[in-house]
Design a protein around this motif. Structure first.
Motif, PDB file in Angstrom:
ATOM      1  N   LEU A  28       0.809  -0.973   0.397  1.00  0.00           N
ATOM      2  CA  LEU A  28       0.004   0.150   0.137  1.00  0.00           C
ATOM      3  C   LEU A  28       0.513   0.731  -0.090  1.00  0.00           C
ATOM      4  O   LEU A  28       0.524   2.230  -0.914  1.00  0.00           O
ATOM      5  CB  LEU A  28      -0.900  -0.118   1.832  1.00  0.00           C
ATOM      6  N   ASN A  32       0.836   3.776  -2.782  1.00  0.00           N
ATOM      7  CA  ASN A  32       0.643   5.490  -2.904  1.00  0.00           C
ATOM      8  C   ASN A  32       1.679   6.806  -3.100  1.00  0.00           C
ATOM      9  O   ASN A  32       1.466   7.214  -3.542  1.00  0.00           O
ATOM     10  CB  ASN A  32       0.134   5.429  -1.161  1.00  0.00           C
ATOM     11  N   GLU A  33       2.872   6.394  -2.896  1.00  0.00           N
ATOM     12  CA  GLU A  33       4.141   6.592  -3.666  1.00  0.00           C
ATOM     13  C   GLU A  33       3.686   7.029  -4.760  1.00  0.00           C
ATOM     14  O   GLU A  33       3.769   7.734  -5.381  1.00  0.00           O
ATOM     15  CB  GLU A  33       5.594   5.657  -3.263  1.00  0.00           C
ATOM     16  N   GLU A  36       0.999   9.214  -5.744  1.00  0.00           N
ATOM     17  CA  GLU A  36       1.876  10.600  -5.271  1.00  0.00           C
ATOM     18  C   GLU A  36       2.663  11.602  -6.837  1.00  0.00           C
ATOM     19  O   GLU A  36       2.361  12.425  -7.101  1.00  0.00           O
ATOM     20  CB  GLU A  36       2.577  10.967  -3.788  1.00  0.00           C
ATOM     21  N   HIS A  60      -4.696  16.744   1.382  1.00  0.00           N
ATOM     22  CA  HIS A  60      -4.049  14.285   2.369  1.00  0.00           C
ATOM     23  C   HIS A  60      -2.715  14.635   2.500  1.00  0.00           C
ATOM     24  O   HIS A  60      -2.622  14.972   3.306  1.00  0.00           O
ATOM     25  CB  HIS A  60      -3.667  14.170   0.554  1.00  0.00           C
TER      26      HIS A  60
END
Length: 60
Positions: A28, A32-33, A36, A60
């Motif tokens: 996860l 997410n990285e 981004e 966020h």
């Protein structure tokens, strides 16, 4: 996302990592990285067209 669907999503992610919670969390974080970085690219592309940078107002 509702609580019920969140629970199902969590169960699915953990199951896809063979029950390894650390592995699921790592996966996860990597996703997410990646997201981004994709958002940063979108902001850079929008800036080329003179659109305002709204990152300072993002939640966020």
């Amino acid at each position: 996302m509702s609580f019920r669907s969140s629970e199902a999503a969590i169960d699915e992610i953990v199951a896809s990592c063979n029950g390894d919670l650390r592995g699921a969390l790592k996966a996860l974080l990597l996703v997410n990285e990646h997201l981004e970085a994709e958002i940063a690219q979108l902001y850079a592309a929008a800036a080329q067209y003179g659109l305002p940078d709204r990152r300072s107002t993002a939640f966020h």
